[in-house]
Design an enzyme around this catalytic site. Structure first.
Site, mmCIF file in Angstrom:
data_model
loop_
_atom_site.group_PDB
_atom_site.id
_atom_site.type_symbol
_atom_site.label_atom_id
_atom_site.label_comp_id
_atom_site.label_asym_id
_atom_site.label_seq_id
_atom_site.Cartn_x
_atom_site.Cartn_y
_atom_site.Cartn_z
ATOM 1 N N GLY A 21 0.826 -1.204 0.000
ATOM 2 C CA GLY A 21 0.000 0.000 0.000
ATOM 3 C C GLY A 21 0.864 1.259 0.000
ATOM 4 O O GLY A 21 0.565 2.243 -0.679
ATOM 5 N N ARG A 25 7.330 1.927 1.015
ATOM 6 C CA ARG A 25 7.691 0.524 1.189
ATOM 7 C C ARG A 25 8.103 -0.084 -0.159
ATOM 8 O O ARG A 25 8.995 -0.931 -0.234
ATOM 9 C CB ARG A 25 6.556 -0.284 1.828
ATOM 10 C CG ARG A 25 7.094 -1.566 2.458
ATOM 11 C CD ARG A 25 6.008 -2.411 3.119
ATOM 12 N NE ARG A 25 5.267 -1.653 4.087
ATOM 13 C CZ ARG A 25 4.013 -1.926 4.443
ATOM 14 N NH1 ARG A 25 3.374 -2.938 3.888
ATOM 15 N NH2 ARG A 25 3.397 -1.192 5.331
ATOM 16 N N ARG A 44 1.640 11.088 -8.652
ATOM 17 C CA ARG A 44 0.960 11.116 -7.349
ATOM 18 C C ARG A 44 1.741 10.411 -6.246
ATOM 19 O O ARG A 44 1.166 9.931 -5.265
ATOM 20 C CB ARG A 44 -0.448 10.494 -7.438
ATOM 21 C CG ARG A 44 -1.414 11.390 -8.162
ATOM 22 C CD ARG A 44 -2.784 10.739 -8.275
ATOM 23 N NE ARG A 44 -3.633 11.596 -9.090
ATOM 24 C CZ ARG A 44 -4.615 12.354 -8.602
ATOM 25 N NH1 ARG A 44 -4.891 12.345 -7.316
ATOM 26 N NH2 ARG A 44 -5.317 13.103 -9.393
ATOM 27 N N ARG A 88 -0.405 -8.546 -3.774
ATOM 28 C CA ARG A 88 -0.443 -7.491 -2.760
ATOM 29 C C ARG A 88 0.343 -7.952 -1.546
ATOM 30 O O ARG A 88 0.176 -9.099 -1.088
ATOM 31 C CB ARG A 88 -1.899 -7.182 -2.391
ATOM 32 C CG ARG A 88 -2.059 -6.383 -1.117
ATOM 33 C CD ARG A 88 -3.425 -5.748 -0.993
ATOM 34 N NE ARG A 88 -3.797 -5.524 0.391
ATOM 35 C CZ ARG A 88 -3.265 -4.600 1.199
ATOM 36 N NH1 ARG A 88 -2.317 -3.795 0.761
ATOM 37 N NH2 ARG A 88 -3.666 -4.489 2.452
ATOM 38 N N SER A 91 -0.635 -4.936 5.025
ATOM 39 C CA SER A 91 -0.817 -5.177 6.451
ATOM 40 C C SER A 91 -2.309 -5.310 6.724
ATOM 41 O O SER A 91 -3.149 -4.957 5.891
ATOM 42 C CB SER A 91 -0.221 -4.025 7.268
ATOM 43 O OG SER A 91 -0.851 -2.818 6.926
ATOM 44 N N ASP A 206 -1.841 -5.063 13.334
ATOM 45 C CA ASP A 206 -2.696 -4.591 14.435
ATOM 46 C C ASP A 206 -3.493 -5.771 14.983
ATOM 47 O O ASP A 206 -3.974 -6.606 14.216
ATOM 48 C CB ASP A 206 -3.710 -3.551 13.925
ATOM 49 C CG ASP A 206 -3.019 -2.350 13.338
ATOM 50 O OD1 ASP A 206 -2.648 -1.452 14.106
ATOM 51 O OD2 ASP A 206 -2.829 -2.326 12.111
ATOM 52 N N ARG A 219 6.474 -1.465 10.796
ATOM 53 C CA ARG A 219 5.660 -1.826 9.633
ATOM 54 C C ARG A 219 6.495 -1.733 8.362
ATOM 55 O O ARG A 219 6.323 -2.493 7.435
ATOM 56 C CB ARG A 219 4.468 -0.873 9.479
ATOM 57 C CG ARG A 219 3.343 -1.177 10.417
ATOM 58 C CD ARG A 219 2.206 -0.207 10.190
ATOM 59 N NE ARG A 219 1.388 -0.161 11.391
ATOM 60 C CZ ARG A 219 0.085 -0.024 11.391
ATOM 61 N NH1 ARG A 219 -0.569 0.125 10.274
ATOM 62 N NH2 ARG A 219 -0.574 0.004 12.518
HETATM 63 N N1 HPA Z 1 -8.115 -2.096 9.805
HETATM 64 C C1 HPA Z 1 -8.172 -1.974 8.492
HETATM 65 N N2 HPA Z 1 -7.094 -2.054 7.731
HETATM 66 C C2 HPA Z 1 -5.908 -2.272 8.325
HETATM 67 C C3 HPA Z 1 -5.798 -2.405 9.688
HETATM 68 C C4 HPA Z 1 -6.951 -2.313 10.466
HETATM 69 O O1 HPA Z 1 -6.912 -2.431 11.696
HETATM 70 N N3 HPA Z 1 -4.495 -2.601 9.986
HETATM 71 C C5 HPA Z 1 -3.825 -2.597 8.810
HETATM 72 N N4 HPA Z 1 -4.689 -2.388 7.811
#
Ligand code: HPA
Length: 234
Positions: A21, A25, A44, A88, A91, A206, A219
């Site tokens: 994303g 990275r 962009r 992809r 995270s 997370d 991350r």
């Molecule tokens: N929620 C949605 N997308 C995410 C999260 C999350 O907690 N962590 C990383 N991407």
């Protein structure tokens, strides 16, 4: 070299692309994992690079966050730049107690709160799924690398990060959703529609129900296992 509204091509784009994303990275991966990386896009700030890994050409590009953003880039990469394999590397936040921070999730399917599929005018609910070829390769590569903290299953591609409904996650968890992220369903639908292969490999950054997070720096750098799977399978 080709141009779209979002990609002003300045170097070759490989048939296989890794899609984090975060554009920084993508730059980090190009600089630390690929040989001889050439930048192919900066429009962009969606930085894209092509280099080689183990003698194979491979590209990496940041998609930005969310379904509209990855929807645009995956459409253009497949239809204009003829990319065949879109992996992809992202995270996610887990909503299951038996999944831990830094575990890896292979998204076999991607349920969604988004209405992205409205455009296909289907008379029912579409099930976005991973390419079996890529999913099978990723799991076998992980096994070979002795990566055991890995889960395969359904994720939720959510349109909302800060959800007002505090009861939503528990209901998705009951349905076996392993984790929440914001891009995979659009990637899988776009790949299905335009006949490319797609897979999401996600690192748990997370723990939504245990309220644990990794830091931004972690991350960016600590996702080596995920990258090893993606690069070695590609
Ligand atoms: N929620 C949605 N997308 C995410 C999260 C999350 O907690 N962590 C990383 N991407």
């Amino acid at each position: 070299m080709k141009n779209t509204p979002h990609i002003n091509q300045t170097a070759e784009i490989a048939e296989t692309i890794l899609l984090p994303g975060d554009p920084l990275r993508a730059k980090f991966i190009a600089e630390n994992f690929l040989e001889n990386p050439q930048q192919f896009n900066s429009v962009r700030g969606a930085l894209g690079f092509t280099g080689t890994y183990d003698g194979k050409k491979i590209s990496v590009m940041g998609t930005g966050m969310g379904i509209p953003s990855i929807g645009i880039y995956s459409y253009e990469l497949i239809n204009v730049f003829k990319v065949k394999n879109l992996i992809r590397i992202g995270s996610c936040g887990t909503i299951q107690n038996d999944i831990n921070l830094y575990d890896i999730i292979l998204a076999q399917g991607a349920s969604t709160t988004s209405n992205f599929s409205y455009q296909f005018n289907l008379s029912g609910t579409y099930s976005p799924i991973a390419s079996w070829t890529l999913l099978d390769k990723a799991k076998k590569t992980a096994d070979k690398l002795d990566i055991t903290n890995i889960h395969v299953g359904n994720v939720l591609t959510d349109d909302v990060f800060y959800c007002d409904d505090e009861t939503a996650n528990a209901k998705w968890a009951k349905m076996g959703i392993l984790a929440i992220e914001m891009e995979t369903a659009a990637l899988y639908m776009t790949a299905a529609r335009y006949k490319a292969n797609a897979l999401s490999i996600l690192t748990v950054s997370d723990h939504i129900i245990k309220n644990q997070q990794t830091t931004t720096k972690e991350r960016e750098t600590a996702f080596t296992s995920m990258m090893n799977i993606a690069l070695k399978m590609a």
